[in-house]
Motif scaffolding. Structure first.
Motif, PDB file in Angstrom:
ATOM      1  N   TYR A  25      49.612  -3.017   6.815  1.00 60.29           N
ATOM      2  CA  TYR A  25      50.233  -1.832   7.384  1.00 60.29           C
ATOM      3  C   TYR A  25      51.728  -2.039   7.624  1.00 60.29           C
ATOM      4  O   TYR A  25      52.512  -1.107   7.468  1.00 60.29           O
ATOM      5  N   ALA A  53      45.552   5.138  11.433  1.00 57.24           N
ATOM      6  CA  ALA A  53      45.516   4.457  10.138  1.00 57.24           C
ATOM      7  C   ALA A  53      44.181   3.755   9.930  1.00 57.24           C
ATOM      8  O   ALA A  53      43.582   3.847   8.854  1.00 57.24           O
ATOM      9  N   PRO A  64      46.816   1.318   2.116  1.00 54.17           N
ATOM     10  CA  PRO A  64      47.960   1.365   3.040  1.00 54.17           C
ATOM     11  C   PRO A  64      49.102   2.282   2.597  1.00 54.17           C
ATOM     12  O   PRO A  64      49.668   2.995   3.425  1.00 54.17           O
TER      13      PRO A  64
END
Length: 114
Positions: A25, A53, A64
């Motif tokens: 991330y 996320a 990602p």
């Protein structure tokens, strides 16, 4: 001032977050930690972004880079909502005849575009 979190505290706080997932991330710039004298720290907004996320990653198997784009779009949407709120407050502050004129002009323009 808001409380900041270290990486270990962040991983403990965001239940689905792992160290390797955080690394992915960070590379996708889903969050960008703040560099301080004590090292990298994260804020409450980072926690919210990472929770989202992780949820999107698990539910929709999003990579990602796709998550980064999706969260960027969500950020833009929130920004537009805030701007619209400001416009609505400005319209509300106008005298009644001005408000009615604005409502008519906006309504006409809105239906003309369809």
């Amino acid at each position: 001032m808001s409380r900041t979190l270290t990486e270990d505290e962040l991983i403990t706080t965001v239940a689905r977050l792992t160290s390797s997932r955080l690394t992915e991330y960070l590379a996708a710039e889903i969050v960008i930690p703040e560099q301080t004298e004590q090292g990298l720290v994260y804020h409450s907004l980072d926690v919210a972004r990472l929770e989202l996320a992780c949820e999107l990653h698990e539910q929709y198997e999003m990579e990602p880079d796709a998550l980064s784009m999706m969260i960027s779009l969500i950020d833009q949407m929130h920004g537009l909502r805030a701007e619209l709120r400001e416009v609505l407050n400005a319209v509300q502050a106008q005298p009644e005849p001005v408000r009615q004129t604005l409502i008519e002009v906006i309504g006409t323009a809105r239906f003309r575009q369809r």
